[in-house]
Scaffold this active site. Structure first.
Site, mmCIF file in Angstrom:
data_model
loop_
_atom_site.group_PDB
_atom_site.id
_atom_site.type_symbol
_atom_site.label_atom_id
_atom_site.label_comp_id
_atom_site.label_asym_id
_atom_site.label_seq_id
_atom_site.Cartn_x
_atom_site.Cartn_y
_atom_site.Cartn_z
ATOM 1 N N HIS A 186 0.836 -1.205 0.000
ATOM 2 C CA HIS A 186 0.000 0.000 0.000
ATOM 3 C C HIS A 186 0.875 1.261 0.000
ATOM 4 O O HIS A 186 0.713 2.148 -0.847
ATOM 5 C CB HIS A 186 -0.907 -0.024 1.235
ATOM 6 C CG HIS A 186 -1.754 1.193 1.421
ATOM 7 N ND1 HIS A 186 -3.097 1.225 1.103
ATOM 8 C CD2 HIS A 186 -1.460 2.441 1.904
ATOM 9 C CE1 HIS A 186 -3.582 2.430 1.367
ATOM 10 N NE2 HIS A 186 -2.608 3.185 1.862
ATOM 11 N N GLU A 187 1.808 1.316 0.937
ATOM 12 C CA GLU A 187 2.674 2.499 1.025
ATOM 13 C C GLU A 187 3.582 2.613 -0.197
ATOM 14 O O GLU A 187 3.912 3.716 -0.640
ATOM 15 C CB GLU A 187 3.506 2.458 2.314
ATOM 16 C CG GLU A 187 2.677 2.501 3.599
ATOM 17 C CD GLU A 187 1.746 3.706 3.704
ATOM 18 O OE1 GLU A 187 1.984 4.727 3.022
ATOM 19 O OE2 GLU A 187 0.764 3.623 4.464
ATOM 20 N N HIS B 141 1.916 4.537 -2.901
ATOM 21 C CA HIS B 141 2.097 5.988 -2.730
ATOM 22 C C HIS B 141 3.486 6.415 -3.221
ATOM 23 O O HIS B 141 3.635 7.432 -3.906
ATOM 24 C CB HIS B 141 1.971 6.369 -1.254
ATOM 25 C CG HIS B 141 0.562 6.404 -0.735
ATOM 26 N ND1 HIS B 141 -0.453 7.077 -1.369
ATOM 27 C CD2 HIS B 141 0.018 5.861 0.393
ATOM 28 C CE1 HIS B 141 -1.574 6.953 -0.677
ATOM 29 N NE2 HIS B 141 -1.323 6.212 0.396
ATOM 30 N N GLU C 110 -5.666 8.088 -2.633
ATOM 31 C CA GLU C 110 -5.437 6.731 -2.114
ATOM 32 C C GLU C 110 -5.625 5.641 -3.174
ATOM 33 O O GLU C 110 -5.496 4.460 -2.869
ATOM 34 C CB GLU C 110 -6.377 6.456 -0.934
ATOM 35 C CG GLU C 110 -6.103 7.289 0.306
ATOM 36 C CD GLU C 110 -4.799 6.921 1.014
ATOM 37 O OE1 GLU C 110 -4.362 5.756 0.907
ATOM 38 O OE2 GLU C 110 -4.219 7.805 1.670
#
Length: 596
Positions: free
Chosen positions: A377-378, A381, A406
């Site tokens: 997930h990170e 980003h 997101e």
């Protein structure tokens, strides 16, 4: 505080504001992105109240300072008052979580025992979220679970007053600047464009998941009745974590320590390298740091290099937990991408910060699968920033509208679940065996067992956030009764009187009136995964489309254009003046496609 003061100085600087206004009005700006940058900068200035009369601007400045201090106080209260309960005897607590708790002692009861001053051992449970979750999952004693749940959802009491003050201050700020509510102030620049659009999306989602969530609730209740041998026992909120874990385990025979043995952290980092190589044709290389550049010996620095384009950006990895470190996991943009001149480009620099810890008696950090999902997930980003090629830093990477920010991170979570991806890096830490496909299918099955319940929970959280920061009624209502009423209306679970779950929900601070954006992102990511990535998730064709049609543009293009360019028709729906995501792909995942 110093950075905040400096930003405040810039945001109230009339020389800068006048220059931005002039740039927006003049015709000499040569590109669409330049016009967009001037327009967005002017709006940002005005959202800070710079265009108001001196008296109003002075009040806005005072409110901004008050809001900043209240937000900080809210967070500090959560950290300093996690709550605790004392449990006796120690035998009430399963051995597998003893290491998380603090042993305590008291004089044993009973006359004969008391005369000999024998001590009885117990445990103190600190009810911060991570420990509370383990206690709720592993403790068979319902009374212990109830005590821990009630305490963990009732602290810190001081945040009830802090939140009330924050709601009042944010509402006044929004009204001075010209909005009906703080929710309108937050939502207006986004895809949704108004709280009315957000509410309609959330209410639609709530209605669509209700039937399936109710079915899941009844299944958990019946499982509890079967296990307890009591036909009419009720299902309580402190039962959910315990019985859903048992149901997943019995249905799929999953052992979290077995799963973790396939995810040693060094292999997971290899997985990230496989992703960028396959999707974007780029390679991560370890690079040395200058003296004083690193903030801790654990930190690694890597360059993302493309064979034809050269270095694309730099990534710091700070992945291990340690005393005094920022808690949780996050991606920090240290330097944004921007064009300096025709021949010079400023490369993005980002830091991916996590808190992975060594398991007991292990020399290798092994991640449970939820941690692998968080890492991916990170990383989503981080890639949004690293692959950004905007002319202006103002639009670099994740600097997009809130309800789109997101999406890349949610999209890359899919890669952490797909066997075709996992088999490229998930190997047993001692034997080197590739993770078995059967095990991954069991993990996916367990994940999907209560998907509607989880979607219902996220919808409820977003409704709480919108309601607290929405238009304020003439008669003040306490936040606790509002949250309790929303829980009864929009979830299958009862509210426990006296609990105040929302007073340590830090997203009310970071994402005030914007929590709905996580659901927007989940819908967008589900559609992009199913329509673009699922067929061949590691192909260069897939990666090229993601990069050239979405990731490299950051916020420099209209978000609707980005989504339509990437997927075409069927990813968004127009609703009033705003945009909502098409929900069919997400509902299909949760086995709710027929409900729409």
């Amino acid at each position: 505080m110093r950075l905040n003061e400096y930003l405040h100085y810039l945001n109230t600087n009339h020389t800068l504001y006048d220059a931005v206004k002039k740039a927006e009005q003049d015709d000499y700006l040569l590109t669409k992105e330049a016009h967009r940058a001037a327009h967005h900068l002017r709006i940002d200035f005005e959202r800070g109240g710079i265009h108001l009369c001196p008296e109003k601007l002075d009040r806005v400045n005072k409110l901004n300072l008050e809001i900043f201090q209240l937000c900080r106080e809210f967070g500090e209260n959560i950290a300093s008052d996690p709550g605790h309960v004392n449990i006796f005897p120690a035998s009430c607590i399963p051995k597998r979580i003893h290491h998380l708790l603090k042993p305590i002692y008291r004089l044993a009861s009973g006359d004969a025992v008391a005369k000999n001053k024998m001590k009885e051992k117990g445990f103190q449970i600190t009810t911060e979220p991570r420990i509370l979750s383990s206690v709720l999952q592993w403790t068979p004693d319902e009374q212990v679970r109830k005590m821990a749940y009630v305490q963990g959802n009732s602290v810190p009491c001081s945040n009830l007053e802090v939140l009330d003050k924050l709601i009042v201050a944010r509402h006044e700020l929004a009204q001075i600047i010209g909005y009906k509510s703080y929710a309108e102030f937050t939502v207006k620049p986004n895809l949704a464009s108004s709280p009315k659009v957000v509410k309609s999306f959330l209410l639609e989602m709530s209605e669509m998941v209700r039937q399936k969530a109710d079915e899941e609730f009844r299944a958990i209740r019946d499982f509890k009745r079967d296990k307890s041998g009591e036909d009419f026992v009720e299902l309580e909120p402190w039962d959910e974590t315990h019985y859903t874990a048992m149901m997943k385990s019995s249905a799929y025979n999953l052992d979290s320590s077995v799963v973790a043995s396939y995810f040693p952290l060094p292999q997971c980092i290899e997985g990230l390298k496989v992703l960028v190589k396959s999707l974007f044709g780029a390679t991560f290389f370890d690079v040395p740091m200058a003296p004083g550049e690193s903030w801790h010996p654990d930190v690694l620095k890597m360059s993302l290099h493309h064979p034809e384009e050269g270095d694309l950006g730099y990534l710091y990895l700070d992945l291990y937990s340690r005393e005094g470190k920022y808690p949780g996991c996050a991606n920090f943009a240290i330097k944004g991408a921007r064009r300096i001149s025709d021949t010079e480009y400023q490369l993005p620099v980002v830091a991916l910060v996590c808190n992975f810890s060594y398991l007991r008696e292990s020399s290798t950090v092994k991640l449970n699968h939820s941690e692998v999902e968080t890492l991916f997930h990170e990383f989503g980003h981080a890639l949004h920033s690293l692959l950004s090629r905007t002319d202006y830093q103002h639009f670099s990477g994740t600097r997009v509208v809130l309800d789109l920010a997101e999406m890349p991170s949610n999209l890359f979570e899919y890669y952490a679940w797909d066997y075709r991806v996992l088999k490229t890096f998930a190997r047993h830490y001692s034997t080197g065996e590739i993770i078995p496909e059967k095990l991954v299918k069991s993990m996916q099955g367990a994940r999907d067992m209560f998907a509607a319940t989880e979607l219902q929970r996220q919808t409820f959280y977003a409704l709480v956030d919108q309601t607290l920061f929405g238009e304020q009624a003439a008669i003040h209502r306490d936040t606790s009764s509002m949250v309790a009423e929303l829980k009864r209306q929009h979830t299958s679970w009862k509210h426990v009187e006296g609990t105040n779950w929302h007073i340590r929900f830090s997203h009310l601070i970071n994402y005030g009136a914007g929590y709905y954006s996580y659901l927007y992102a989940r819908c967008f990511a589900a559609t992009i995964w199913q329509k673009l990535c699922q067929e061949d998730p590691l192909s260069l064709t897939t990666g090229t489309a993601l990069r050239t049609k979405f990731l490299q543009h950051g916020g420099a293009k209209e978000p609707v254009d980005l989504l339509n360019d990437l997927i075409g028709e069927g990813i968004i729906r127009h609703c009033g003046d705003g945009v909502i995501p098409d929900t069919s792909c997400l509902l299909n995942e949760v086995k709710l496609a027929g409900e729409k």
